[in-house]
Design a protein around this motif. Structure first.
Motif, PDB file in Angstrom:
ATOM      1  N   THR A   2       0.886  -1.232   0.138  1.00 29.15           N
ATOM      2  CA  THR A   2       0.178  -0.165  -0.068  1.00 29.15           C
ATOM      3  C   THR A   2       1.041   1.311   0.101  1.00 29.15           C
ATOM      4  O   THR A   2       1.793   1.129   0.784  1.00 29.15           O
ATOM      5  CB  THR A   2      -0.889  -0.093   1.248  1.00 29.15           C
ATOM      6  N   GLU A   3       0.463   2.175  -0.850  1.00 24.57           N
ATOM      7  CA  GLU A   3       1.447   3.544  -0.883  1.00 24.57           C
ATOM      8  C   GLU A   3       0.272   4.669  -0.645  1.00 24.57           C
ATOM      9  O   GLU A   3      -0.726   4.639  -1.187  1.00 24.57           O
ATOM     10  CB  GLU A   3       1.928   3.567  -2.323  1.00 24.57           C
ATOM     11  N   LEU A   4       0.493   5.610   0.381  1.00 23.16           N
ATOM     12  CA  LEU A   4      -0.182   6.615   0.695  1.00 23.16           C
ATOM     13  C   LEU A   4       0.750   8.022   0.729  1.00 23.16           C
ATOM     14  O   LEU A   4       1.722   7.852   1.113  1.00 23.16           O
ATOM     15  CB  LEU A   4      -0.908   6.410   1.936  1.00 23.16           C
ATOM     16  N   LYS A  16       5.066   3.919   2.232  1.00 29.26           N
ATOM     17  CA  LYS A  16       4.773   2.638   1.338  1.00 29.26           C
ATOM     18  C   LYS A  16       4.784   1.361   2.545  1.00 29.26           C
ATOM     19  O   LYS A  16       5.884   1.412   3.090  1.00 29.26           O
ATOM     20  CB  LYS A  16       5.769   2.414   0.444  1.00 29.26           C
ATOM     21  N   ASP A  18       4.292  -2.828   3.135  1.00 25.09           N
ATOM     22  CA  ASP A  18       3.859  -4.089   2.577  1.00 25.09           C
ATOM     23  C   ASP A  18       4.135  -5.083   3.875  1.00 25.09           C
ATOM     24  O   ASP A  18       5.258  -5.498   4.352  1.00 25.09           O
ATOM     25  CB  ASP A  18       4.963  -4.667   1.503  1.00 25.09           C
ATOM     26  N   ALA A  75      -2.282   3.253   5.927  1.00 23.10           N
ATOM     27  CA  ALA A  75      -1.661   2.054   5.161  1.00 23.10           C
ATOM     28  C   ALA A  75      -1.925   0.798   5.769  1.00 23.10           C
ATOM     29  O   ALA A  75      -2.307  -0.212   5.096  1.00 23.10           O
ATOM     30  CB  ALA A  75      -0.154   2.642   4.974  1.00 23.10           C
ATOM     31  N   LYS A  78      -5.421  -0.378   5.318  1.00 24.09           N
ATOM     32  CA  LYS A  78      -5.499  -1.002   3.895  1.00 24.09           C
ATOM     33  C   LYS A  78      -4.975  -2.441   3.665  1.00 24.09           C
ATOM     34  O   LYS A  78      -5.176  -3.145   2.761  1.00 24.09           O
ATOM     35  CB  LYS A  78      -5.104   0.045   2.870  1.00 24.09           C
ATOM     36  N   GLU A  79      -3.653  -2.796   4.311  1.00 25.76           N
ATOM     37  CA  GLU A  79      -3.048  -3.954   4.075  1.00 25.76           C
ATOM     38  C   GLU A  79      -3.871  -4.965   5.170  1.00 25.76           C
ATOM     39  O   GLU A  79      -3.762  -6.143   4.661  1.00 25.76           O
ATOM     40  CB  GLU A  79      -1.672  -3.697   4.747  1.00 25.76           C
TER      41      GLU A  79
END
Length: 149
Positions: A2-4, A16, A18, A75, A78-79
């Protein structure tokens, strides 16, 4: 992964995350001890983290630390959600020299923070009271229930 990105009057943050990474990190917030702690978080969690922040450090580190917590929390949310193949609950006690901290987490999507840490003052130039601001921003935006004692 995810990138925010988030830009406000006080901060400009790029992140970012992961959660299925290997613990690699590239962190530059301008707050040395905070960077060090986020690098340790990445390494020991196995979460890849890239985080950069240009903040109003000429005033203090408050906006930088809190806003990084907001962005990282969003982020992570979202992950994590919807939860698939991830343990919902976790806890650990970490002992380092004279310090011991216990943290229990519930990936509940019902954010709440219990923060019982009796540490005041500075570590280098880092105001330790900002740690609570970071964790509050992180858990509220990630949907995590956390007890840090």
């Amino acid at each position: 992964m995810t990138e925010l990105n988030r830009k406000t009057k006080e901060t400009d943050i790029k992140c970012k995350i992961d959660i299925k990474g290997n613990g690699s990190s590239s962190i530059n917030t301008g707050v040395g001890f905070f960077d060090h702690m986020l690098e340790a978080f990445s390494k020991h969690s196995g979460i890849n983290l890239e985080l950069s922040c240009i903040g109003d450090l000429h005033i203090d580190a408050h906006h930088t630390v809190e806003d990084c917590g907001i962005v990282m929390g969003k982020a992570l949310k979202k992950e994590i959600f919807p939860i698939e193949a991830v343990e919902r609950y976790g806890n650990a006690t970490v002992v380092m020299d004279e310090a011991s901290t216990t943290c229990a987490l519930d990936l509940s999507n019902r954010p709440f923070l219990v923060y019982e840490v009796d540490v005041l003052g500075n570590i280098s130039t880092f105001d330790v009271e900002l740690a609570e601001e970071f964790f509050h921003a992180l858990v509220m935006n990630a949907g995590i229930t956390a007890h840090i004692i």
